[in-house]
Motif scaffolding. Structure first.
Motif, PDB file in Angstrom:
ATOM      1  N   UNK A  57       0.838  -1.211   0.000  1.00 19.24           N
ATOM      2  CA  UNK A  57       0.000   0.000   0.000  1.00 19.24           C
ATOM      3  C   UNK A  57       0.867   1.253   0.000  1.00 19.24           C
ATOM      4  N   UNK A  58       1.779   1.315  -0.950  1.00 21.03           N
ATOM      5  CA  UNK A  58       2.729   2.416  -1.016  1.00 21.03           C
ATOM      6  C   UNK A  58       2.149   3.605  -1.773  1.00 21.03           C
ATOM      7  N   UNK A  59       2.459   4.789  -1.302  1.00 17.83           N
ATOM      8  CA  UNK A  59       2.104   6.000  -2.024  1.00 17.83           C
ATOM      9  C   UNK A  59       3.083   6.200  -3.173  1.00 17.83           C
ATOM     10  N   UNK A  60       2.685   6.966  -4.199  1.00 13.90           N
ATOM     11  CA  UNK A  60       3.611   7.225  -5.313  1.00 13.90           C
ATOM     12  C   UNK A  60       4.908   7.854  -4.799  1.00 13.90           C
ATOM     13  N   UNK A  61       6.017   7.439  -5.381  1.00 16.03           N
ATOM     14  CA  UNK A  61       7.300   8.029  -5.030  1.00 16.03           C
ATOM     15  C   UNK A  61       8.018   7.385  -3.869  1.00 16.03           C
ATOM     16  N   UNK A  62       7.382   6.404  -3.199  1.00 19.37           N
ATOM     17  CA  UNK A  62       8.011   5.763  -2.039  1.00 19.37           C
ATOM     18  C   UNK A  62       8.861   4.581  -2.501  1.00 19.37           C
ATOM     19  N   UNK A  63      10.154   4.570  -2.172  1.00 19.90           N
ATOM     20  CA  UNK A  63      11.003   3.432  -2.537  1.00 19.90           C
ATOM     21  C   UNK A  63      10.836   2.285  -1.560  1.00 19.90           C
ATOM     22  N   UNK A  64      11.444   1.179  -1.878  1.00 19.72           N
ATOM     23  CA  UNK A  64      11.482   0.041  -0.957  1.00 19.72           C
ATOM     24  C   UNK A  64      12.935  -0.320  -0.693  1.00 19.72           C
ATOM     25  N   UNK A  65      13.148  -1.008   0.418  1.00 19.13           N
ATOM     26  CA  UNK A  65      14.446  -1.609   0.707  1.00 19.13           C
ATOM     27  C   UNK A  65      14.299  -3.107   0.504  1.00 19.13           C
ATOM     28  N   UNK A  66      15.123  -3.657  -0.373  1.00 20.09           N
ATOM     29  CA  UNK A  66      15.138  -5.104  -0.567  1.00 20.09           C
ATOM     30  C   UNK A  66      16.300  -5.676   0.239  1.00 20.09           C
ATOM     31  N   UNK A  67      15.960  -6.516   1.201  1.00 18.22           N
ATOM     32  CA  UNK A  67      16.967  -7.094   2.091  1.00 18.22           C
ATOM     33  C   UNK A  67      17.121  -8.577   1.795  1.00 18.22           C
ATOM     34  N   UNK A  68      18.360  -9.015   1.667  1.00 17.80           N
ATOM     35  CA  UNK A  68      18.650 -10.441   1.546  1.00 17.80           C
ATOM     36  C   UNK A  68      19.459 -10.848   2.774  1.00 17.80           C
ATOM     37  N   UNK A  69      18.972 -11.855   3.483  1.00 20.16           N
ATOM     38  CA  UNK A  69      19.636 -12.317   4.708  1.00 20.16           C
ATOM     39  C   UNK A  69      19.968 -13.795   4.587  1.00 20.16           C
ATOM     40  N   UNK A  70      21.182 -14.124   4.951  1.00 15.00           N
ATOM     41  CA  UNK A  70      21.616 -15.521   4.951  1.00 15.00           C
ATOM     42  C   UNK A  70      21.964 -15.895   6.381  1.00 15.00           C
TER      43      UNK A  70
END
Length: 255
Positions: free
Chosen positions: A212-225
Motif C-alpha cells: 500500500x505504497x504512495x507514489x514516489x516511495x522506494x522500498x528496501x530489498x533485504x537479503x539475509x543468509x
C-alpha cells in the motif's frame, strides 16, 4: 517568493523545491493543506499548468497526497519501525518470540503475519548459489506478509533445503514459539552468524499494491543468509516500505 528567470531550474521545480523546504522544516506540517492551485498561481506569478506540475513533483516524491473533493495535503508520515540486529539473539528465541515479533513488541506496537504460500519450488539462481546447489533444485519456501498496527510493512520469502525442514513446523503456518530459527536449532542447526545485504530501489506494481505504497516511495530489498558452522541454512529475501523502516546495527570495530 516568485519565479527567478535567471535560475536554470524550470519554474515548476523552483516551486516544488520551495514547498519541499517548507515541508521538511515543518512550516507545512503533516496533515496541513498545501496552498491551492490558485494561490500558487498568484504567489509565483505563473500558470495553472506550472502550479499543477509542481504539485505533481511533490506527489511523485511521496511528500503530499490528494484527497478527493478536499485538496492536496502534506502526507502524514507513518511511525518508523526500527529493525536491530539484537532481534536475532538466542535469548529472544528462548523467550518464545520470533525475530520480527520481538522487534515490534519491544516498540510497544501490534504485529501480525499473513502466510501467502508454503511450497516446494525450484530454487532461484541466487538462492541456489548460496546453498551450493544447481538452480532449479527443489527447495522449500515460506512466503508471508507482515503487518504492524494494521498496515502491511514487509513481504518476505524464506528458502530452505528440503532435508533441513523435513518433519519440522517450518513447513506449517504456525512455526511455534521462537519461530523458524528456534525450530532449526531444535533440529541441530545451531545458528552462528547472519549476513544481510540491503538495496534501495523503486517498487514493482505488485509490491506497491501489497505494501500500500504512495507514489514516489522506494522500498528496501533485504537479503539475509543465516549460517551454521556448516554453511547457509536459510536464505531470505524481504521487501519493506522505505518510508517506515530504519535498520540499526551494532558491531565491534575491526582490530
Amino acid at each position: 517568493m516568485g519565479i527567478d528567470p535567471t535560475d536554470p531550474r524550470p519554474p515548476s521545480r523552483q516551486i516544488a523545491d520551495e514547498l519541499r523546504e517548507q515541508i521538511v522544516s515543518g512550516d507545512l506540517e503533516p496533515g496541513q493543506p498545501l496552498p491551492s492551485e490558485s494561490s500558487l498561481v498568484a504567489t509565483y506569478g505563473t500558470s495553472p499548468t506550472t502550479a499543477r506540475q509542481a504539485v505533481r513533483l511533490l506527489k511523485e516524491e511521496g511528500l503530499v497526497v490528494s484527497e478527493r473533493g478536499r485538496g492536496v495535503f502534506v502526507k502524514k508520515q507513518p511511525p518508523t519501525i526500527h529493525m536491530g540486529s539484537h532481534r536475532f539473539s538466542r535469548k529472544t528465541r528462548a523467550e518464545g518470540k520470533a525475530a520480527f515479533e520481538a522487534e515490534i513488541e519491544a516498540q510497544g506496537r501490534r504485529w501480525g503475519q499473513e502466510i501467502l504460500e508454503l511450497a516446494d519450488v525450484p530454487a532461484p539462481k541466487w538462492v541456489a548459489e548460496w546453498f551450493g546447489i544447481e538452480p532449479g533444485t527443489e527447495v522449500f519456501v515460506r512466503r508471508r506478509r507482515n503487518w504492524v498496527d494494521d498496515e502491511p510493512t514487509q513481504i518476505a520469502d524464506s528458502y530452505y533445503q528440503l532435508p533441513t525442514v523435513q518433519d519440522t513446523a517450518i513447513r506449517t503456518e504456525d512455526t511455534g514459539p521462537g519461530g523458524s530459527y528456534a525450530r532449526l536449532e531444535e533440529k541441530g542447526h545451531r545458528l552462528e552468524r547472519f549476513r544481510e545485504e540491503i538495496a534501495i530501489r523503486m517498487p514493482s506494481p505488485d509490491e506497491t499494491k501489497a505494501l500500500r505504497l504512495s507514489p514516489g516511495i522506494p522500498v528496501a530489498e533485504l537479503r539475509r543468509i543465516a549460517f551454521t558452522a556448516e554453511g547457509p541454512v536459510e536464505v531470505l529475501t524481504s521487501v519493506v516500505a522505505g518510508d517506515r523502516h530504519v535498520f540499526c546495527y551494532e558491531f565491534p570495530a575491526p582490530e
